[in-house]
Design an enzyme around this catalytic site. Structure first.
Site, mmCIF file in Angstrom:
data_model
loop_
_atom_site.group_PDB
_atom_site.id
_atom_site.type_symbol
_atom_site.label_atom_id
_atom_site.label_comp_id
_atom_site.label_asym_id
_atom_site.label_seq_id
_atom_site.Cartn_x
_atom_site.Cartn_y
_atom_site.Cartn_z
ATOM 1 N N PHE A 1 62.849 53.784 37.476
ATOM 2 C CA PHE A 1 63.825 54.009 36.400
ATOM 3 C C PHE A 1 64.653 55.246 36.740
ATOM 4 O O PHE A 1 64.115 56.332 36.932
ATOM 5 C CB PHE A 1 63.100 54.207 35.061
ATOM 6 C CG PHE A 1 64.039 54.511 33.927
ATOM 7 C CD1 PHE A 1 64.725 53.495 33.286
ATOM 8 C CD2 PHE A 1 64.254 55.822 33.519
ATOM 9 C CE1 PHE A 1 65.609 53.771 32.247
ATOM 10 C CE2 PHE A 1 65.135 56.114 32.474
ATOM 11 C CZ PHE A 1 65.808 55.085 31.842
ATOM 12 N N GLY A 2 65.964 55.068 36.823
ATOM 13 C CA GLY A 2 66.868 56.186 37.098
ATOM 14 C C GLY A 2 67.614 56.571 35.842
ATOM 15 O O GLY A 2 68.089 55.713 35.095
ATOM 16 N N TYR A 3 67.715 57.885 35.592
ATOM 17 C CA TYR A 3 68.406 58.361 34.385
ATOM 18 C C TYR A 3 69.513 59.362 34.711
ATOM 19 O O TYR A 3 70.216 59.831 33.825
ATOM 20 C CB TYR A 3 67.383 59.000 33.424
ATOM 21 C CG TYR A 3 66.609 60.133 34.089
ATOM 22 C CD1 TYR A 3 65.436 59.872 34.796
ATOM 23 C CD2 TYR A 3 67.087 61.433 34.059
ATOM 24 C CE1 TYR A 3 64.755 60.899 35.431
ATOM 25 C CE2 TYR A 3 66.411 62.459 34.699
ATOM 26 C CZ TYR A 3 65.245 62.177 35.378
ATOM 27 O OH TYR A 3 64.583 63.205 36.034
ATOM 28 N N GLY A 4 69.638 59.731 35.987
ATOM 29 C CA GLY A 4 70.661 60.695 36.405
ATOM 30 C C GLY A 4 71.480 60.094 37.527
ATOM 31 O O GLY A 4 72.007 58.986 37.395
ATOM 32 N N SER A 5 71.510 60.796 38.654
ATOM 33 C CA SER A 5 72.336 60.292 39.763
ATOM 34 C C SER A 5 71.848 58.949 40.270
ATOM 35 O O SER A 5 72.621 58.179 40.860
ATOM 36 C CB SER A 5 72.370 61.313 40.907
ATOM 37 O OG SER A 5 71.093 61.461 41.473
ATOM 38 N N GLU B 1 64.915 63.668 46.064
ATOM 39 C CA GLU B 1 64.537 64.311 44.790
ATOM 40 C C GLU B 1 63.580 65.485 45.002
ATOM 41 O O GLU B 1 62.844 65.860 44.087
ATOM 42 C CB GLU B 1 63.890 63.274 43.862
ATOM 43 C CG GLU B 1 64.740 62.037 43.587
ATOM 44 C CD GLU B 1 66.021 62.334 42.799
ATOM 45 O OE1 GLU B 1 66.005 63.235 41.954
ATOM 46 O OE2 GLU B 1 67.042 61.672 43.075
HETATM 47 C C1 SIN Z 1 67.311 60.293 38.343
HETATM 48 O O1 SIN Z 1 68.502 60.049 38.541
HETATM 49 O O2 SIN Z 1 66.554 59.416 37.854
HETATM 50 C C2 SIN Z 1 66.706 61.599 38.700
HETATM 51 C C3 SIN Z 1 67.614 62.767 38.586
HETATM 52 C C4 SIN Z 1 68.754 62.764 39.548
HETATM 53 O O3 SIN Z 1 68.548 62.516 40.743
HETATM 54 O O4 SIN Z 1 69.894 63.035 39.140
#
Ligand code: SIN
Length: 199
Positions: free
Chosen positions: A24-28, A99
């Site tokens: 699950f990704g929530y940012g980039s 990460e």
């Molecule tokens: C994510 O995107 O899930 C982790 C945070 C990021 O890499 O911006």
């Protein structure tokens, strides 16, 4: 400046024998999928709020002028929208590297738009990691973002792409959109009309 989390993440063997795993990704990870995946589906997790509370000197800033990127903080009843990717376990070597500045793999449950639920992983930078920047006002965060640039590009690009991706998902995120509004004002750009994303 921060502890590299690659070695710690490698010890996470939970899904090694699985043919595929949901990430699950929530940012980039929402807007920059620089890894192979089998399937991609909008999803959300509950009990976590997305916050620009993690410092970045390796991607979107430098040691002298760190940027800010998102992490998740526990918040009862919060819903965090994002993008889920079905990946093979080999992909974690790349993700662990990407990460590495404080993010650890954590098992979570995610829900898809059709109500289905799956167990998978998120990368989370907890408040005990050395690069944790913590709370600041949304205006202060926007100011820091406006002045930061690192090897992966401008910190403002990270923010604007994330806000755009959330709009495309139809997600509401007051924190991200407030920082976006401040940033656009600081750099003399017109505000984004969020209603345009929800015709
Ligand atoms: C994510 O995107 O899930 C982790 C945070 C990021 O890499 O911006």
């Amino acid at each position: 400046m921060s502890v590299n989390t690659i070695a710690l993440n490698r010890q996470m063997r939970r899904f090694d024998d699985h043919a595929s795993v949901w990430l699950f990704g929530y940012g980039s990870i929402i807007f920059k999928a620089d890894f192979p995946y089998l399937e991609r589906r909008p999803a959300h997790i509950t009990g976590w709020a997305r916050r620009f509370w993690q410092s970045s000197h390796d991607h979107r800033g430098t040691a002298q002028a760190p940027g800010r990127v998102v992490t998740l903080v526990p918040e009862q009843d919060a819903v965090c929208a994002g993008m889920a990717y079905l990946i093979t376990p080999e992909v974690f070597a790349h993700l662990d590297h990407r990460e590495k500045n404080g993010y650890l793999r954590l098992v979570t449950e995610m829900s898809f738009e059709d109500g289905q639920v799956a167990e998978g992983l998120i990368y989370i930078a907890a408040d005990d990691n050395e690069a944790f920047a913590g709370p600041a006002s949304e205006l202060e965060i926007a100011r820091q973002i406006a002045g930061a640039v690192g090897p992966s590009g401008r910190n403002s690009e990270y923010l604007l792409k994330l806000a755009q991706a959330l709009r495309e998902l139809g997600a509401e995120d007051h924190h991200v959109f407030a920082i976006e509004r401040h940033l656009l004002q600081l750099i003399g750009q017109p505000p984004v009309l969020s209603s345009a994303a929800h015709p």
